[in-house]
Scaffold this active site. Sequence first.
Site, PDB file in Angstrom:
ATOM      1  NE  ARG A  36      -4.355  -1.496   1.566  1.00 16.17           N
ATOM      2  CZ  ARG A  36      -5.193  -2.117   2.385  1.00 16.17           C
ATOM      3  NH1 ARG A  36      -4.982  -2.080   3.698  1.00 16.17           N
ATOM      4  NH2 ARG A  36      -6.230  -2.756   1.924  1.00 16.17           N
ATOM      5  CE  LYS A 198     -21.113 -15.381   6.274  1.00 16.40           C
ATOM      6  NZ  LYS A 198     -21.319 -14.479   7.391  1.00 16.40           N
ATOM      7  N   GLY A 352      -8.514  -7.455  -1.616  1.00 13.17           N
ATOM      8  CA  GLY A 352      -8.741  -8.384  -0.516  1.00 13.17           C
ATOM      9  C   GLY A 352      -8.175  -9.757  -0.775  1.00 13.17           C
ATOM     10  N   GLY A 375     -13.575  -3.645  -0.433  1.00  9.66           N
ATOM     11  CA  GLY A 375     -14.945  -3.123  -0.397  1.00  9.66           C
ATOM     12  C   GLY A 375     -15.197  -2.105  -1.499  1.00  9.66           C
TER      13      GLY A 375
HETATM   14  P1  AMP Z   1     -15.032 -13.236   1.176  1.00  7.82           P
HETATM   15  O1  AMP Z   1     -14.521 -12.253   2.188  1.00  7.82           O
HETATM   16  O2  AMP Z   1     -16.512 -13.369   1.151  1.00  7.82           O
HETATM   17  O3  AMP Z   1     -14.412 -13.019  -0.193  1.00  7.82           O
HETATM   18  O4  AMP Z   1     -14.547 -14.672   1.677  1.00  7.82           O
HETATM   19  C1  AMP Z   1     -13.211 -15.057   1.746  1.00  7.82           C
HETATM   20  C2  AMP Z   1     -13.122 -16.262   2.618  1.00  7.82           C
HETATM   21  O5  AMP Z   1     -13.953 -17.279   2.096  1.00  7.82           O
HETATM   22  C3  AMP Z   1     -11.746 -16.859   2.723  1.00  7.82           C
HETATM   23  O6  AMP Z   1     -11.289 -16.682   4.035  1.00  7.82           O
HETATM   24  C4  AMP Z   1     -11.957 -18.339   2.414  1.00  7.82           C
HETATM   25  O7  AMP Z   1     -11.302 -19.209   3.325  1.00  7.82           O
HETATM   26  C5  AMP Z   1     -13.455 -18.512   2.559  1.00  7.82           C
HETATM   27  N1  AMP Z   1     -13.966 -19.629   1.770  1.00  7.82           N
HETATM   28  C6  AMP Z   1     -13.824 -19.843   0.465  1.00  7.82           C
HETATM   29  N2  AMP Z   1     -14.389 -21.004   0.100  1.00  7.82           N
HETATM   30  C7  AMP Z   1     -14.897 -21.576   1.213  1.00  7.82           C
HETATM   31  C8  AMP Z   1     -15.595 -22.780   1.492  1.00  7.82           C
HETATM   32  N3  AMP Z   1     -15.864 -23.657   0.516  1.00  7.82           N
HETATM   33  N4  AMP Z   1     -15.965 -23.022   2.764  1.00  7.82           N
HETATM   34  C9  AMP Z   1     -15.673 -22.132   3.735  1.00  7.82           C
HETATM   35  N5  AMP Z   1     -15.031 -20.975   3.545  1.00  7.82           N
HETATM   36  C10 AMP Z   1     -14.642 -20.683   2.294  1.00  7.82           C
END
Ligand code: AMP
Length: 395
Positions: A36, A198, A352, A375
């Site tokens: 950064r 999610k 991220g 974000g």
């Molecule tokens: P996000 O912040 O929504 O982009 O989520 C990122 C996180 O999703 C990372 O820490 C990953 O470990 C988690 N992740 C990705 N795939 C899976 C999965 N199949 N089950 C649980 N966590 C997951």
Amino acid sequence: MDKLTVRDVDFRGKRVLVRVDFNVPLDGDTITDTTRIRAAFPTLRHILRCKPQALILMSHLGRPNGEPVPSMSLAPVAPALAHLLGNDVAFSPDCIGIDAERAINAMPTGGVILLENTRFHPGETKNDPTFAAKLAQHGDVFVNDAFGTAHRAHASNVGVAAHLPAVAGLLLQNEINYLATALEDPKRPFVAILGGAKVSGKIDVIDALLRKVDKLLVGGGMANTFFAAQGREMADSLVETDALDTARSMLNAAGAKLVLPLDQRIADSFRNDAAQQLAPASADVPPGWQSLDIGPATIDNFAQEIAGAKTVVWNGPMGVFEMPNFAVGTTGVARAVAEATAQGATTIIGGGDSAAAVEQAGLSAQMSHISTGGGASLELLEGKALPGIEALAER
Ligand code: AMP
């Protein structure tokens, strides 16, 4: 881009107040990743070449909740910046008030100073006009180069712009060029890849992308919720039960545009050394098992879609990439995207986790653009106007 940038301003003899994003990871006093800091160099070097009277830098670090927290001080960043930039950098122990004035007044002509964490004051995140006016007093012109906070209306990026001529830095301009302008009229086929934990946090971006892309490849934990919405038993996998209706209507609306995994790597616990198996998407996940990555058939299928694309946007890992045994899908997709860049596609990585995954795979240099803001990049992809950009002067 319809906003003025640092290239439109004559900084000679001016006090230039710059909002940078120096929200770096710290281990004690040690900065564990200087990305950064280095990302601000094109802007800082451009301004310094124009011979300003002073370059005054402000940033936040962490979430100190409006009061001084020593572990979130920007003090360790000043010597690191001095070393990397090859310039003396002074430090002010406060971003406003008598201490800041003294430190700024003590600088030599053309000097650089970093002010202490703006979030040590409650007025920062509240965008308090009095606090913003005090920050603005330090400069004759304001430059916003902090893309990571552009989706927030805070005093140091939005409030100050009410008091000073306000323009975009080169990092901010570059982010806008890739994440907004390039995607207004993308070269086709346009393929987006979404992953991460999610569906719920990414509903708006899924909606927005479905309207623009030719294919939306979905992996990671997010895919589980889509599978569950189709009636598949996902056992211990991460599934968002309150997003099932949303997932169902998205599947109906998207049709063949939305591509789910063909197979998944499932594990008998949430551990790197868990027993693992491959599960085809056509079968239920057995009781006690959970999906932690996409499988080899999916990697091949996604890689084929990516290979045919002229524009690729990727946000979110394909599995639990923090565990090496479940990083295979994410690394495979990263390789496919790097290959697409080599074939002439424009490839854009959201900030991220996806940026971290590409870095982990050693493929950062092989992407057209890696966003510095998680974000903020999602909100730009959603087509939203970001307050930190809106506040800048129109061209
Ligand atoms: P996000 O912040 O929504 O982009 O989520 C990122 C996180 O999703 C990372 O820490 C990953 O470990 C988690 N992740 C990705 N795939 C899976 C999965 N199949 N089950 C649980 N966590 C997951």
